[in-house]
Each structure stands twice: as C-alpha cells, then as structure tokens.
Motif scaffolding. Structure first.
Motif, PDB file in Angstrom:
ATOM      1  N   GLN A 249      27.851 -16.374  23.766  1.00 11.88           N
ATOM      2  CA  GLN A 249      26.448 -16.246  24.176  1.00 11.88           C
ATOM      3  C   GLN A 249      25.500 -16.113  22.993  1.00 11.88           C
ATOM      4  N   LYS A 250      26.030 -15.824  21.811  1.00 14.04           N
ATOM      5  CA  LYS A 250      25.195 -15.633  20.623  1.00 14.04           C
ATOM      6  C   LYS A 250      25.115 -16.885  19.739  1.00 14.04           C
ATOM      7  N   ILE A 251      25.742 -17.980  20.171  1.00 15.53           N
ATOM      8  CA  ILE A 251      25.800 -19.176  19.335  1.00 15.53           C
ATOM      9  C   ILE A 251      24.404 -19.683  18.986  1.00 15.53           C
ATOM     10  N   GLN A 252      23.484 -19.646  19.962  1.00  9.82           N
ATOM     11  CA  GLN A 252      22.144 -20.145  19.679  1.00  9.82           C
ATOM     12  C   GLN A 252      21.474 -19.323  18.581  1.00  9.82           C
ATOM     13  N   HIS A 253      21.732 -18.014  18.554  1.00  7.96           N
ATOM     14  CA  HIS A 253      21.162 -17.169  17.491  1.00  7.96           C
ATOM     15  C   HIS A 253      21.718 -17.570  16.123  1.00  7.96           C
ATOM     16  N   LEU A 254      23.009 -17.920  16.094  1.00 11.04           N
ATOM     17  CA  LEU A 254      23.612 -18.356  14.837  1.00 11.04           C
ATOM     18  C   LEU A 254      22.991 -19.669  14.380  1.00 11.04           C
ATOM     19  N   LYS A 255      22.702 -20.565  15.323  1.00 11.87           N
ATOM     20  CA  LYS A 255      22.068 -21.836  14.963  1.00 11.87           C
ATOM     21  C   LYS A 255      20.642 -21.615  14.456  1.00 11.87           C
ATOM     22  N   ASN A 256      19.941 -20.664  15.056  1.00  9.91           N
ATOM     23  CA  ASN A 256      18.604 -20.343  14.555  1.00  9.91           C
ATOM     24  C   ASN A 256      18.667 -19.811  13.126  1.00  9.91           C
ATOM     25  N   ALA A 257      19.661 -18.951  12.850  1.00 13.93           N
ATOM     26  CA  ALA A 257      19.834 -18.420  11.501  1.00 13.93           C
ATOM     27  C   ALA A 257      20.204 -19.535  10.523  1.00 13.93           C
ATOM     28  N   PHE A 258      21.037 -20.455  10.987  1.00 16.57           N
ATOM     29  CA  PHE A 258      21.423 -21.610  10.171  1.00 16.57           C
ATOM     30  C   PHE A 258      20.190 -22.444   9.815  1.00 16.57           C
ATOM     31  N   ASP A 259      19.310 -22.656  10.803  1.00 20.93           N
ATOM     32  CA  ASP A 259      18.069 -23.386  10.546  1.00 20.93           C
ATOM     33  C   ASP A 259      17.207 -22.656   9.511  1.00 20.93           C
ATOM     34  N   GLY A 260      17.312 -21.327   9.495  1.00 21.29           N
ATOM     35  CA  GLY A 260      16.539 -20.541   8.539  1.00 21.29           C
ATOM     36  C   GLY A 260      16.971 -20.707   7.092  1.00 21.29           C
ATOM     37  N   LEU A 261      18.100 -21.410   6.864  1.00 19.27           N
ATOM     38  CA  LEU A 261      18.557 -21.673   5.495  1.00 19.27           C
ATOM     39  C   LEU A 261      17.803 -22.838   4.852  1.00 19.27           C
ATOM     40  N   GLU A 262      16.950 -23.522   5.616  1.00 16.14           N
ATOM     41  CA  GLU A 262      16.265 -24.712   5.098  1.00 16.14           C
ATOM     42  C   GLU A 262      15.524 -24.464   3.784  1.00 16.14           C
ATOM     43  N   PRO A 263      14.700 -23.415   3.640  1.00 19.52           N
ATOM     44  CA  PRO A 263      13.958 -23.246   2.377  1.00 19.52           C
ATOM     45  C   PRO A 263      14.873 -23.059   1.168  1.00 19.52           C
ATOM     46  N   SER A 264      15.905 -22.226   1.313  1.00 19.95           N
ATOM     47  CA  SER A 264      16.780 -21.975   0.155  1.00 19.95           C
ATOM     48  C   SER A 264      17.613 -23.205  -0.185  1.00 19.95           C
ATOM     49  N   LEU A 265      18.025 -23.977   0.833  1.00 19.37           N
ATOM     50  CA  LEU A 265      18.773 -25.199   0.545  1.00 19.37           C
ATOM     51  C   LEU A 265      17.866 -26.234  -0.110  1.00 19.37           C
ATOM     52  N   THR A 266      16.622 -26.307   0.331  1.00 23.68           N
ATOM     53  CA  THR A 266      15.659 -27.230  -0.286  1.00 23.68           C
ATOM     54  C   THR A 266      15.485 -26.915  -1.770  1.00 23.68           C
ATOM     55  N   THR A 267      15.359 -25.646  -2.106  1.00 25.54           N
ATOM     56  CA  THR A 267      15.228 -25.240  -3.509  1.00 25.54           C
ATOM     57  C   THR A 267      16.458 -25.641  -4.308  1.00 25.54           C
ATOM     58  N   PHE A 268      17.640 -25.423  -3.716  1.00 29.65           N
ATOM     59  CA  PHE A 268      18.875 -25.810  -4.412  1.00 29.65           C
ATOM     60  C   PHE A 268      18.910 -27.316  -4.667  1.00 29.65           C
ATOM     61  N   LEU A 269      18.539 -28.112  -3.672  1.00 31.30           N
ATOM     62  CA  LEU A 269      18.562 -29.568  -3.826  1.00 31.30           C
ATOM     63  C   LEU A 269      17.561 -30.030  -4.883  1.00 31.30           C
ATOM     64  N   GLU A 270      16.405 -29.418  -4.909  1.00 25.14           N
ATOM     65  CA  GLU A 270      15.391 -29.769  -5.915  1.00 25.14           C
ATOM     66  C   GLU A 270      15.886 -29.472  -7.319  1.00 25.14           C
ATOM     67  N   ASN A 271      16.638 -28.403  -7.469  1.00 21.19           N
ATOM     68  CA  ASN A 271      17.103 -27.995  -8.800  1.00 21.19           C
ATOM     69  C   ASN A 271      18.370 -28.730  -9.239  1.00 21.19           C
ATOM     70  N   SER A 272      19.227 -29.094  -8.280  1.00 22.13           N
ATOM     71  CA  SER A 272      20.533 -29.672  -8.649  1.00 22.13           C
ATOM     72  C   SER A 272      20.558 -31.188  -8.631  1.00 22.13           C
ATOM     73  N   LYS A 273      19.676 -31.831  -7.852  1.00 24.89           N
ATOM     74  CA  LYS A 273      19.572 -33.294  -7.800  1.00 24.89           C
ATOM     75  C   LYS A 273      20.919 -33.983  -7.547  1.00 24.89           C
ATOM     76  N   PRO A 274      21.579 -33.711  -6.426  1.00 29.95           N
ATOM     77  CA  PRO A 274      22.848 -34.395  -6.135  1.00 29.95           C
ATOM     78  C   PRO A 274      22.610 -35.867  -5.791  1.00 29.95           C
ATOM     79  N   ASP A 275      23.684 -36.654  -5.804  1.00 30.65           N
ATOM     80  CA  ASP A 275      23.584 -38.061  -5.408  1.00 30.65           C
ATOM     81  C   ASP A 275      23.576 -38.217  -3.889  1.00 30.65           C
TER      82      ASP A 275
END
Length: 467
Positions: A83-109
């Motif tokens: 019953q808590k899976i949707q909350h986990l997905k919301n938290a996962f979506d909340g990783l967008e800003p930090s992942l964006t920063t990582f991608l900007e700094n690391s420039k993967p292919d």
C-alpha cells in the motif's frame, strides 16, 4: 544506470553494469544509500570501471508514522507494504534535482533507466544526454499493456476499466494466453500499479508511456530464442528499435563469492542437499515481497507433504510485514516430513541451491530473476504467481512449455493442497512432464549466447551515439 527501487530491478541492472564494464565501459550506478549497501561486492577487476553514486530522498517524503509519507529507513519495495508503493514512487520522483546535478557534472554518454522515472528523458534532453529505457519485464508483458498511444490516453483507460486486462488486446495479432486473472487484478489494485486516487503522484501507465515514447530506443531483458514474436510486435507498437540484451543468466562463480561475503549457512544447506538423489528435490521460494496468508502456507505445506517428493522450502516473512503466520504449520507437518523436507526461515543462496545437482524442480512466484536462474540450470518450473507482473510471466512460460501453473480459484486466487501435489508430480515424475523437464537450459543457460546479445546492445549504443 538508474534502476527502480526494488531489488528485483537493482540486481539485474547491476548485472548488466558488470557486463558493460567487462567490455571496458565506465558505469555510474545510481541509487539510494541503503540499496547500494545491499549490492554484491564489485569484482576487483571491475572496481575502477563501476562507480556507485548515492542520492538521498528529500526530507518531505520520509516521515516516520505519517501515513502519507515513507517510514524511516525505507528505500526499496522490500522495506514497505504494498500500500506504500505510491509513496516510494513519489520519493523516487523527488530525486530528479539531485540526479540532474549529477548528470550536468559528469556528462555521461548514455542514461540507462527504468520505467518509473518518466521525467528522466526530459532531463536527459535538457543536459544533452540520450536515454534508453531498459525493461526487466519480458516483451510479452510490455506488448500486453500496449503502445504509448494507449498508455498515455487516461480517458480510454477509464472507459474500458479493468476488464481489458483479462482479455488479449486487439493489437496482439497471434494466439496468446498472456492475460491477467481476476484475483491478480485485485492484488494489483492494492497499490502496486494503481493510479493514485488523491491527485498526487503519477500512474504507472503514464510512466511507461512516457519513457517508451521519449527514449531513443528500448532495451529488453530477453532474447529472440525465447519470445521472438513478442519482440517483433513490440518494435511495431513502439515504432522504434527494440533491442534484446539477453537474459543475463547467473554465474555460480560470481554468486559463490558474493554469498561467502554474507556469511550464509551454505555448508548446512549443502550437506542436506548432498543427501538427496540427483534431480529429486523441489526448491520452493516465493520471493521476498509477497505475504502468504495462513491458508496459503497450510495448503502449500500439505501439498508438499502429499507429493511425497523431497523439498527445500525457503519461507521468509517480508521485512515490511507484521504478520507472524510463518511460525505456524499444519499440525504434525514438520515431524511427518523431517526425513525428506527442510523449511528454511532465513536468507538462502538461491543460485547455489538451484545449481546443485540434487535439485530438479523449482516452485516459483515467477519473478523474472528467479525464472532465469531456475531455467539456466535446467530446473523445471512449477508456477505460483503472487503479485505484480508475475501472472503474465506465468502465462508466457506455460505457453512456451517451460513450466506448469498450479490451478487456482479465478476469483480469490486460492489453491488446494491437492492442486499443489498434482502439479509437482506431473512436473517431477510423470511422463506428461517430460517435455517440460527437457526444455529451458539450452536457451536460458547459454552464457556465450547471452554475451553476444550484450555485445549487440553495446553496438547499438555506439551507433546511436555516432548519429
């Protein structure tokens, strides 16, 4: 590499990471701290090529006893009730800003990602990094839910309702039994795949539709030898390349080293297995996320007893469950079966058990990781799907004559000890199961074949990078 927060997704993403690193590619494996700690040890020869990247949930997604937030230290599906899976997905979506920063700094292919992060292709386009959706669901399951035009049309979804999931879709042009059963839909509606009712979060159908539509191409953990018709159909439905990466079969050597790190009780298990005849043991394991009811435990136990076959039953309570049914068995069951059966209530080294020559059958929940592991070692499958997409996997496998599904009540999913025992005997002993016992290993266990699929996947990455 950015998998969904379930160990059944994280581990095969990690397997693919090792395959890519063995070919000289550098991989950043991104997840949350507790999940990264659960990963197997990186082989020393690959340690310079695989970097673990830790991202933390935002504080407003984690709140202890608040029903609208995740409990403390919950970072994967095994940590929470369904019953808590949707909350986990919301938290996962909340990783967008930090992942964006990582991608900007690391420039993967490339970004290789899972179905949940519907926002990632948009982020990738913003920072100039292409995305590929790597699906851990078979092509048959993906084709069943449909093309992006269907997935992204919520009005159509509402008008057809749940009935569409119990019938073969009109876009499947060949005979198929890959559909959900009614009791499986009831389980899904508990929260794992249900669109949110309170206006928060994003439905699974939208997530799938967006990542399929916006990725450069789609990769699938599959192979032509297993489901060529479904792979071909998927490419037609998606109107873009669909690339099988192989089944990523397990390596006993790798798992032996990993299991030793966990200080498991393999010596005790091995001693018991050594006492059994070759190919005689049924290994029983129904995953770590589904909670068995007392009735299911009873019927399974009595079915194992009635089959008169040796069995090794791994029976663990999910970490998120408060249920204590696993300590209760039918009266006298353990005493009556102690000479030929073992019930093991702790973590068990599944790959090493399945690789042991005394094991002949595998009673499984039909998670794809377990299916691949069982068939790779030539073990015949007895299918008892429990949650999520496992019902679709069971229909696909039975249709391919790679296993037999235990009969159940269509409405409530109940099964009897008699149906368990009969299915086990058909698969393990009777002539009817001979075909089942002879299939599987030639496709699922061919490591060179699946390595060639990984090579083809890498070539696709290079070609798309060049264009």
């Amino acid at each position: 590499m950015f998998p969904w927060l379930a160990m059944g997704h994280i581990i095969p993403y990690f397997q693919l990471s090792k395959c890519l690193a063995r070919k000289g590619l550098r991989v950043s494996f991104v997840s949350t701290p507790r999940n990264l700690k659960k990963l197997p040890r990186i082989p020393p020869n690959l340690s310079s090529l695989i970097t673990l990247v830790s991202l933390h949930f935002l504080n407003d997604h984690v709140g202890g006893g608040d029903d609208n937030l995740l409990p403390e230290n919950s970072e994967s599906t095994t940590d929470i009730p369904i019953q808590k899976i949707q909350h986990l997905k919301n938290a996962f979506d909340g990783l967008e800003p930090s992942l964006t920063t990582f991608l900007e700094n690391s420039k993967p292919d490339w970004i290789i990602h899972d179905y949940v992060c519907h926002w990632l292709p948009r982020v990738g386009a913003k920072v100039g990094v292409p995305c590929v959706f790597f699906s851990l669901f078979p092509a048959a399951s993906l084709a069943f839910i449909g093309p992006p035009s269907v997935l992204l049309n919520p009005k159509k979804e509402q008008t057809t309702g749940l009935k569409k999931f119990t019938t073969v879709p009109n876009w499947v042009p060949f005979p198929s039994n890959v559909v959900y059963k009614f009791h499986e839909l009831l389980q899904l509606m508990k929260g794992a795949s249900r669109p949110p009712q309170n206006g928060t979060g994003v439905s699974d159908m939208y997530r799938y539709g967006t990542v399929i539509q916006d990725s450069k191409f789609v990769a699938v953990r599959s192979c032509v030898e297993f489901e060529s018709e479904w792979l071909n159909l998927l490419a037609e439905l998606y109107q873009k390349p669909v690339i099988p990466v192989g089944l990523l079969p397990p390596s006993v050597k790798d798992h032996s080293e990993e299991d030793d790190d966990r200080n498991d009780n393999w010596v005790v298990i091995k001693e018991w297995l050594e006492e059994q005849r070759e190919g005689s043991v049924v290994y029983v394991a129904l995953g770590t996320e589904a909670t068995l009811s007392q009735e299911q435990v009873n019927e399974l136990a009595l079915g194992l007893e009635s089959s008169e076959l040796p069995f090794f039953w791994v029976l663990r309570k999910p970490p998120s469950s408060t249920q204590d049914a696993f300590t209760s068995f039918p009266e006298g069951f353990q005493e009556r079966t102690k000479e030929r059966g073992m019930v093991y209530m702790s973590w068990a080294p599944q790959v090493r058990i399945l690789a042991h020559p005394s094991v002949g059958g595998f009673l499984t929940h039909c998670g794809l990781n377990s299916v691949v592991e069982g068939l790779a070692f030539g073990r015949v499958l007895i299918l008892l799907p429990m949650i999520n997409d496992q019902g679709l996997n069971a229909r696909l496998l039975e249709g391919k004559k790679l296993g037999i599904e235990i009969p159940r009540n269509e409405r409530d999913g109940s099964f009897t000890s008699e149906s368990v025992a009969e299915s086990l005997r058909v698969v393990m002993v009777e002539n009817e199961g001979k075909v089942l016992r002879e299939k599987g290993r030639e496709v699922f266990g061919d490591e060179k074949r699946h390595e060639s699929y990984v090579n083809g996947f890498i070539q696709q990455l290079k070609e798309h990078t060049a264009t």
